[in-house]
Write a protein that holds these residues in place. Sequence first.
Motif, PDB file in Angstrom:
ATOM      1  N   THR A   4       0.824  -1.208   0.000  1.00 40.62           N
ATOM      2  CA  THR A   4       0.000   0.000   0.000  1.00 40.62           C
ATOM      3  C   THR A   4       0.856   1.254   0.000  1.00 40.62           C
ATOM      4  OG1 THR A   4      -1.702  -1.177   1.248  1.00 40.62           O
ATOM      5  CG2 THR A   4      -1.787   1.220   1.329  1.00 40.62           C
ATOM      6  N   ALA A   5       0.347   2.295  -0.657  1.00 38.91           N
ATOM      7  CA  ALA A   5       0.964   3.617  -0.610  1.00 38.91           C
ATOM      8  C   ALA A   5      -0.115   4.637  -0.276  1.00 38.91           C
ATOM      9  CB  ALA A   5       1.610   3.976  -1.943  1.00 38.91           C
ATOM     10  N   VAL A   6       0.273   5.625   0.522  1.00 35.23           N
ATOM     11  CA  VAL A   6      -0.585   6.780   0.798  1.00 35.23           C
ATOM     12  C   VAL A   6      -0.005   7.934  -0.009  1.00 35.23           C
ATOM     13  CG1 VAL A   6      -1.407   8.411   2.536  1.00 35.23           C
ATOM     14  CG2 VAL A   6      -1.201   5.983   3.111  1.00 35.23           C
ATOM     15  N   ILE A   7      -0.845   8.512  -0.859  1.00 43.71           N
ATOM     16  CA  ILE A   7      -0.428   9.608  -1.726  1.00 43.71           C
ATOM     17  C   ILE A   7      -1.368  10.780  -1.457  1.00 43.71           C
ATOM     18  CG2 ILE A   7      -0.120  10.342  -4.136  1.00 43.71           C
ATOM     19  CD1 ILE A   7       0.296   7.274  -4.742  1.00 43.71           C
ATOM     20  N   PHE A   8      -0.811  11.979  -1.387  1.00 44.96           N
ATOM     21  CA  PHE A   8      -1.662  13.117  -1.043  1.00 44.96           C
ATOM     22  C   PHE A   8      -1.186  14.400  -1.694  1.00 44.96           C
ATOM     23  CE2 PHE A   8       1.836  13.331   1.881  1.00 44.96           C
ATOM     24  CZ  PHE A   8       2.042  14.689   2.100  1.00 44.96           C
ATOM     25  N   ARG A   9      -2.099  15.358  -1.765  1.00 43.04           N
ATOM     26  CA  ARG A   9      -1.771  16.740  -2.121  1.00 43.04           C
ATOM     27  C   ARG A   9      -2.358  17.617  -1.033  1.00 43.04           C
ATOM     28  NH1 ARG A   9      -2.380  18.900  -7.749  1.00 43.04           N
ATOM     29  NH2 ARG A   9      -0.739  17.401  -8.101  1.00 43.04           N
ATOM     30  N   SER A  10      -1.524  18.428  -0.435  1.00 44.48           N
ATOM     31  CA  SER A  10      -1.948  19.270   0.680  1.00 44.48           C
ATOM     32  C   SER A  10      -1.462  20.697   0.457  1.00 44.48           C
ATOM     33  CB  SER A  10      -1.381  18.721   1.993  1.00 44.48           C
ATOM     34  OG  SER A  10      -1.859  19.433   3.096  1.00 44.48           O
ATOM     35  N   GLU A  11      -2.369  21.641   0.507  1.00 44.21           N
ATOM     36  CA  GLU A  11      -2.014  23.054   0.332  1.00 44.21           C
ATOM     37  C   GLU A  11      -1.589  23.708   1.636  1.00 44.21           C
ATOM     38  OE1 GLU A  11      -1.866  24.893  -2.569  1.00 44.21           O
ATOM     39  OE2 GLU A  11      -2.249  22.970  -3.548  1.00 44.21           O
ATOM     40  N   TYR A  12      -2.313  23.404   2.713  1.00 45.26           N
ATOM     41  CA  TYR A  12      -2.100  24.132   3.970  1.00 45.26           C
ATOM     42  C   TYR A  12      -1.753  23.219   5.148  1.00 45.26           C
ATOM     43  CZ  TYR A  12      -4.132  27.754   1.106  1.00 45.26           C
ATOM     44  OH  TYR A  12      -4.377  28.628   0.085  1.00 45.26           O
ATOM     45  N   GLY A  13      -1.700  21.907   4.927  1.00 46.52           N
ATOM     46  CA  GLY A  13      -1.213  20.998   5.953  1.00 46.52           C
ATOM     47  C   GLY A  13      -2.218  20.031   6.558  1.00 46.52           C
ATOM     48  N   SER A  14      -3.497  20.287   6.452  1.00 47.84           N
ATOM     49  CA  SER A  14      -4.482  19.385   7.069  1.00 47.84           C
ATOM     50  C   SER A  14      -4.474  18.005   6.417  1.00 47.84           C
ATOM     51  CB  SER A  14      -5.899  19.971   6.978  1.00 47.84           C
ATOM     52  OG  SER A  14      -5.978  21.179   7.697  1.00 47.84           O
ATOM     53  N   THR A  15      -4.495  17.982   5.091  1.00 47.06           N
ATOM     54  CA  THR A  15      -4.493  16.699   4.382  1.00 47.06           C
ATOM     55  C   THR A  15      -3.208  15.934   4.691  1.00 47.06           C
ATOM     56  OG1 THR A  15      -5.838  17.674   2.631  1.00 47.06           O
ATOM     57  CG2 THR A  15      -4.723  15.598   2.121  1.00 47.06           C
ATOM     58  N   LYS A  16      -2.100  16.644   4.774  1.00 45.24           N
ATOM     59  CA  LYS A  16      -0.820  16.006   5.110  1.00 45.24           C
ATOM     60  C   LYS A  16      -0.878  15.369   6.495  1.00 45.24           C
ATOM     61  CE  LYS A  16       4.117  16.821   5.545  1.00 45.24           C
ATOM     62  NZ  LYS A  16       5.218  17.789   5.409  1.00 45.24           N
ATOM     63  N   ARG A  17      -1.522  16.028   7.439  1.00 48.66           N
ATOM     64  CA  ARG A  17      -1.636  15.475   8.796  1.00 48.66           C
ATOM     65  C   ARG A  17      -2.386  14.150   8.767  1.00 48.66           C
ATOM     66  NH1 ARG A  17      -3.875  20.685  11.867  1.00 48.66           N
ATOM     67  NH2 ARG A  17      -4.251  19.243  13.583  1.00 48.66           N
ATOM     68  N   TYR A  18      -3.488  14.098   8.024  1.00 50.34           N
ATOM     69  CA  TYR A  18      -4.233  12.837   7.908  1.00 50.34           C
ATOM     70  C   TYR A  18      -3.408  11.777   7.167  1.00 50.34           C
ATOM     71  CZ  TYR A  18      -8.634  14.924   9.499  1.00 50.34           C
ATOM     72  OH  TYR A  18      -9.630  15.514  10.246  1.00 50.34           O
ATOM     73  N   ALA A  19      -2.791  12.163   6.066  1.00 51.75           N
ATOM     74  CA  ALA A  19      -2.005  11.208   5.272  1.00 51.75           C
ATOM     75  C   ALA A  19      -0.857  10.621   6.090  1.00 51.75           C
ATOM     76  CB  ALA A  19      -1.471  11.887   4.016  1.00 51.75           C
ATOM     77  N   THR A  20      -0.184  11.467   6.837  1.00 48.39           N
ATOM     78  CA  THR A  20       0.930  11.004   7.674  1.00 48.39           C
ATOM     79  C   THR A  20       0.428  10.041   8.745  1.00 48.39           C
ATOM     80  OG1 THR A  20       2.124  13.065   7.262  1.00 48.39           O
ATOM     81  CG2 THR A  20       2.804  11.769   9.178  1.00 48.39           C
ATOM     82  N   TYR A  21      -0.645  10.390   9.391  1.00 48.53           N
ATOM     83  CA  TYR A  21      -1.225   9.521  10.429  1.00 48.53           C
ATOM     84  C   TYR A  21      -1.591   8.156   9.835  1.00 48.53           C
ATOM     85  CZ  TYR A  21      -4.572   7.773  13.913  1.00 48.53           C
ATOM     86  OH  TYR A  21      -5.234   6.999  14.834  1.00 48.53           O
ATOM     87  N   ILE A  22      -2.306   8.171   8.732  1.00 53.64           N
ATOM     88  CA  ILE A  22      -2.753   6.925   8.095  1.00 53.64           C
ATOM     89  C   ILE A  22      -1.550   6.095   7.662  1.00 53.64           C
ATOM     90  CG2 ILE A  22      -3.929   5.996   6.052  1.00 53.64           C
ATOM     91  CD1 ILE A  22      -5.852   8.519   6.372  1.00 53.64           C
ATOM     92  N   GLY A  23      -0.592   6.732   6.992  1.00 55.77           N
ATOM     93  CA  GLY A  23       0.591   6.014   6.523  1.00 55.77           C
ATOM     94  C   GLY A  23       1.414   5.421   7.648  1.00 55.77           C
ATOM     95  N   GLU A  24       1.569   6.184   8.725  1.00 51.95           N
ATOM     96  CA  GLU A  24       2.342   5.674   9.865  1.00 51.95           C
ATOM     97  C   GLU A  24       1.618   4.532  10.566  1.00 51.95           C
ATOM     98  OE1 GLU A  24       3.235   9.176  12.188  1.00 51.95           O
ATOM     99  OE2 GLU A  24       4.906   9.727  10.862  1.00 51.95           O
ATOM    100  N   LYS A  25       0.310   4.643  10.726  1.00 51.71           N
ATOM    101  CA  LYS A  25      -0.460   3.564  11.370  1.00 51.71           C
ATOM    102  C   LYS A  25      -0.430   2.293  10.533  1.00 51.71           C
ATOM    103  CE  LYS A  25      -2.195   5.370  15.154  1.00 51.71           C
ATOM    104  NZ  LYS A  25      -2.051   4.814  16.474  1.00 51.71           N
ATOM    105  N   LEU A  26      -0.493   2.449   9.212  1.00 51.58           N
ATOM    106  CA  LEU A  26      -0.454   1.282   8.326  1.00 51.58           C
ATOM    107  C   LEU A  26       0.977   0.802   8.079  1.00 51.58           C
ATOM    108  CD1 LEU A  26      -3.085   2.366   5.634  1.00 51.58           C
ATOM    109  CD2 LEU A  26      -3.326   0.501   7.299  1.00 51.58           C
ATOM    110  N   GLN A  27       1.956   1.621   8.429  1.00 46.57           N
ATOM    111  CA  GLN A  27       3.377   1.347   8.183  1.00 46.57           C
ATOM    112  C   GLN A  27       3.631   1.103   6.699  1.00 46.57           C
ATOM    113  OE1 GLN A  27       4.127  -1.871  10.978  1.00 46.57           O
ATOM    114  NE2 GLN A  27       4.666  -0.392  12.566  1.00 46.57           N
ATOM    115  N   VAL A  28       3.217   2.095   5.903  1.00 45.28           N
ATOM    116  CA  VAL A  28       3.360   2.007   4.448  1.00 45.28           C
ATOM    117  C   VAL A  28       4.076   3.250   3.928  1.00 45.28           C
ATOM    118  CG1 VAL A  28       1.281   0.578   4.220  1.00 45.28           C
ATOM    119  CG2 VAL A  28       1.093   3.077   3.988  1.00 45.28           C
ATOM    120  N   ASP A  29       4.374   3.236   2.636  1.00 44.80           N
ATOM    121  CA  ASP A  29       5.018   4.374   1.992  1.00 44.80           C
ATOM    122  C   ASP A  29       4.045   5.547   1.910  1.00 44.80           C
ATOM    123  OD1 ASP A  29       7.323   2.855   1.582  1.00 44.80           O
ATOM    124  OD2 ASP A  29       6.615   2.126  -0.361  1.00 44.80           O
TER     125      ASP A  29
END
Length: 176
Positions: A4-29
């Motif tokens: 699995t990969a988590v891929i995101f586009r974030s302008e102001y940081g909120s989407t990045k916060r969710y993507a990072t959380y999800i990716g770290e919990k799943l331990q994926v790229d």
Amino acid sequence: MAKTAVIFRSEYGSTKRYATYIGEKLQVDIFTTEEAKDISSYETIVFGGGIYASGLNGNDWLKKNQEALLHKKLILFTCGISDPQDEKNVETILNGVKKSLGEELMSHAKIFFFRGAMDYKRLKLTHKGMMKVLYEMIKRKKERTTEEEGILQTQKTPMDFVDVSQGDALISYVKE
């Protein structure tokens, strides 16, 4: 679990916060759309983008990779200031995403809705202009919803509705 990969586009940081959380919990790229060049080795793609004027930020990346994505488990998450607990908001978001992505990709994806943050002072000029139009429309209303009052408040006070634990339902879905 499938690769699995988590891929995101974030302008102001909120989407990045969710993507990072999800990716770290799943331990994926975890990749930004600029970093995600070759997705051929992944079986599952989790894609996150902010909602701007009902469109999904990063939809250009999704369209560019549509053919490959149609052969993968695709999970999308949106991030915006509208409350996804309100069915009207979800309907509006879905209609906007559908216009952005098209029916084929839309029907292939499982979609989750998360709430973001808003700091009017940090907005880029284009987004400030869009918000100014929205503020004026809301101000003209005789009766406003609680959410509309909250949106008006964002012009003066930054609001942060991010709750990364909302990503837990998406994480469970990926693990199924």
